[in-house]
Design a protein around this motif. Structure first.
Motif, mmCIF file in Angstrom:
data_model
loop_
_atom_site.group_PDB
_atom_site.id
_atom_site.type_symbol
_atom_site.label_atom_id
_atom_site.label_comp_id
_atom_site.label_asym_id
_atom_site.label_seq_id
_atom_site.Cartn_x
_atom_site.Cartn_y
_atom_site.Cartn_z
ATOM 1 N N SER A 125 0.858 -1.185 0.000
ATOM 2 C CA SER A 125 0.000 0.000 0.000
ATOM 3 C C SER A 125 0.892 1.232 0.000
ATOM 4 O O SER A 125 1.768 1.370 0.857
ATOM 5 C CB SER A 125 -0.897 -0.001 1.245
ATOM 6 O OG SER A 125 -1.543 1.242 1.411
ATOM 7 N N GLY A 166 -3.886 1.343 3.768
ATOM 8 C CA GLY A 166 -4.134 0.184 2.933
ATOM 9 C C GLY A 166 -5.415 -0.519 3.328
ATOM 10 O O GLY A 166 -5.712 -0.661 4.515
ATOM 11 N N LEU A 186 -3.754 0.709 -2.934
ATOM 12 C CA LEU A 186 -3.478 -0.644 -3.410
ATOM 13 C C LEU A 186 -3.248 -0.645 -4.919
ATOM 14 O O LEU A 186 -2.442 -1.429 -5.427
ATOM 15 C CB LEU A 186 -4.621 -1.590 -3.034
ATOM 16 C CG LEU A 186 -4.931 -1.679 -1.536
ATOM 17 C CD1 LEU A 186 -5.934 -2.786 -1.261
ATOM 18 C CD2 LEU A 186 -3.666 -1.886 -0.717
#
Length: 643
Positions: A146, A408, A415
């Motif tokens: 992330s 994330g 992502l």
């Protein structure tokens, strides 16, 4: 034919490297499958302005690196081959070679935990993994990354591998079974990419430009950009967004952080447990305020201090003596906030926490002895073992709070930045998507987001007509015996309508494969076979294949009946009469009705004097349904107006 493309003409964004090697982008490794029947995009980073020479088992190519070293080349399209190839790239004194490459079809599988669900945990997973060896099936797992900005790099452990027990065991079960079905049907090498993260929302998988074009996410994207440059500034801006949301949805709580607020009538709960362990809160999602007191001496109050709370699930805004000291998101992130000088006082001090739970466990959990004020002299003033608490708002009434956009799984584009951007524009045949559980509270917004993601990915991978296969959510949650609101049904209907609007998409319903008690049904073989059937129909010329269950075409009044027309003849197992049909009036009052089946027509009996304006089918989190196609695939849940 040799293709030569200047790097400046490529719409690719790469970070400049610290060194010239490796020359190839990280998605290119030994054992990769390259997409057949379309020009093969190859890219990477070399020395600034270098000339890059490529050789793919005899085919030559050239590219010119730009001032930052970025380069991209297109090699000729090739038919499928199981004969291993070698790609060598040279730039000046640097050389990189990757080998055992195949030409075939590449499918990108993505979504949250039900797509992430590994083969080893699926039904009969151990035996399936033991039989997974196939030199013409290649697997790539991106890993979880992330980022607040796009990257061109996958983790070093993210490499293509030949399918075997060891490599397939932890690979996405649904993706593996789909790929195996495609491999059997098409007879070509198959490359499968597993880019998944459990619990992730769809907004996190769409690129920043994609969300920008969609609209409604400008402030969050701006905060994310600030966070990428200055995390402190970004966190402060997000905290302000959270405060505005709270002021709108809970004006009654405006004074609950103040030290002189009288909380003696509030209930109490242990300070170290999820609040769902308390009677009446077993299924609570929403906002609860927590308060505790700590007594300090004059010497202690004069010191610098840090408020430590342990983890708070999911979002907290914390106050000391009415002064906000910080906000954070993350169910397992331990909170530690600096307390500004002058905030503490000798005697009674009040700590207040606005905690928002968006699903699963909620509240300030973890050992009670870890919660308190850590003072500069090393001493610790604990909050004690009990919170006073008050329920403020329910998530079903307020909707979701603004998530920290850099986080994330619940952020914006992070992502995509870390797991999709490094792949694009790698050649793909199509996409498979299993996600939506994390967005069930916002079906209306999902109706905008799902088409946006499809368009975003097709654009990123230069595949404007690529098939996009979607799994419709499996049953999960309490079964009911009367009509009512179902967020899961609403999202399933959005999935159905999205597919109905795009001829290059397909819907693999899993509604009959779920369980009221397990959000992760283990029968991933059937999910994969349903995805594989859709792929064969949309991408491999099996146009006559009936790869979906019955779906609605129309609902029309016919005297004392409403007639629902389906897109194919159906079968009602058991009694022969379809179950799960409802009629609703203009006041949104719905009732179950008797139904009969005649081929592709379902006839619903309208109660006398009842003004039906819409029909619903299988409208529940865990619906009971017996309506299937001749192919034994379930009819899709739906809601339609009565014409």
């Amino acid at each position: 034919m040799t293709r030569h493309l200047l790097a400046g003409a490529a719409a690719l964004a790469f970070a400049a490297p610290a060194a010239a090697a490796p020359l190839l982008a990280s998605v290119f490794t030994d054992h990769a499958v390259l997409q057949r029947d379309k020009p093969i995009a190859v890219w990477g980073v070399a020395a600034p302005n270098a000339v890059v020479a490529l050789d793919l088992s005899g085919e030559q190519g050239l590219a010119n690196a730009d001032a930052k070293g970025r380069w991209v080349a297109l090699l000729d399209a090739r038919p499928a081959t199981g004969t291993p190839l070698t790609l060598t790239v040279k730039a000046g004194a640097e050389t990189q070679t990757i080998s055992d490459l195949l030409i075939g079809d590449v499918w990108l599988c993505s979504g949250q935990s039900n797509m992430e669900y590994p083969l080893r945990r699926a039904l009969n997973g151990e035996a399936e993994a033991a039989a997974a060896t196939d030199p013409h099936v290649r697997l790539l797992q991106t890993g979880r990354t992330s980022l607040p900005y796009p990257t061109d790099k996958l983790p070093v452990q993210a490499v293509w591998k030949t399918s075997s027990y060891e490599t397939a065991n932890n690979f996405s079960a649904a993706c593996f079974f789909m790929g195996r079905d495609i491999r059997k049907a098409a007879g070509v090498p198959v490359g499968l990419i597993d880019a998944t993260w459990g619990g992730s929302i769809i907004q996190d998988w769409i690129s920043g430009p994609g969300l920008k074009a969609l609209g409604g996410y400008d402030e969050g994207l701006s905060v994310l950009a600030d966070y990428a440059k200055d995390p402190v500034k970004g966190m402060a801006r997000w905290g302000a967004m959270l405060d505005r949301w709270a002021a709108r949805v809970e004006p009654h709580a405006a004074n609950w952080a103040k030290p002189d607020f009288d909380d003696r009538a509030w209930a109490t709960m242990p300070a170290e447990q999820f609040w769902e362990t308390n009677p009446g809160l077993e299924t609570f999602d929403g906002t609860i305020w927590l308060r505790a007191e700590v007594t300090l001496t004059k010497a202690q109050a004069a010191q610098a201090a840090t408020l430590v709370l342990g983890p708070v699930d999911d979002i907290d805004t914390s106050f000391v003596n009415g002064r906000q000291v910080g906000s954070q998101e993350g169910w397992d992130v331990k909170r530690a906030y600096a307390v500004p000088a002058g905030t503490l006082k000798a005697g009674r001090n009040v700590v207040a926490v606005r905690a928002v739970d968006v699903g699963g466990g909620g509240g300030a959990w973890g050992p009670a002895q870890d919660k308190g004020l850590k003072l500069a002299d090393g001493s610790f003033a604990p909050l004690g073992g009990t919170w006073r608490y008050k329920v403020s708002t329910r998530l079903s009434d307020t909707g979701l709070p603004p998530h920290a956009p850099w986080l994330g799984t619940s952020g914006l584009s992070t992502l995509h930045n870390g797991m999709i951007a490094p792949l694009a524009p790698y050649g793909v045949k199509g996409f498979a998507w299993y996600q939506g559980e994390a967005n069930v509270t916002e079906a209306k917004e999902y109706a905008r987001l799902m088409p946006a993601l499809i368009a975003d990915w097709r654009r990123a991978f230069d595949a404007p007509d690529a098939p996009f296969l979607m799994v419709q959510l499996a049953a999960f949650g309490p079964q009911v015996n009367k009509p009512g609101v179902s967020r899961w049904a609403e999202l399933r209907d959005v999935q159905r309508r999205t597919v109905a609007a795009d001829p290059n998409t397909g819907l693999a319903s899993a509604v009959d494969l779920g369980s009221p008690y397990d959000i992760h049904p283990a029968d991933k073989l059937q999910v994969g076979l349903r995805l594989g059937g859709l792929a064969r129909k949309l991408a491999y010329g099996e146009t006559a294949l009936n790869a979906s269950g019955p779906a609605p075409v129309s609902a029309a009044r016919d005297g004392a009946e409403v007639v629902v027309t389906l897109d194919q003849p159906a079968v009602a197992y058991g009694s022969g009469r379809p179950a799960g049909f409802e009629l609703c009036d203009s006041a949104e009052s719905c009732r179950f009705v008797d139904a009969s089946l005649d081929g592709d027509k379902v006839r619903l009996t309208v109660p006398a004097g009842y003004a039906a304006v819409k029909v619903r089918f299988a409208w529940a989190d865990s619906p009971v349904l017996n309506l299937f196609g001749a192919n034994r695939l379930p009819a899709t849940p739906f809601e339609l107006p009565v014409r």
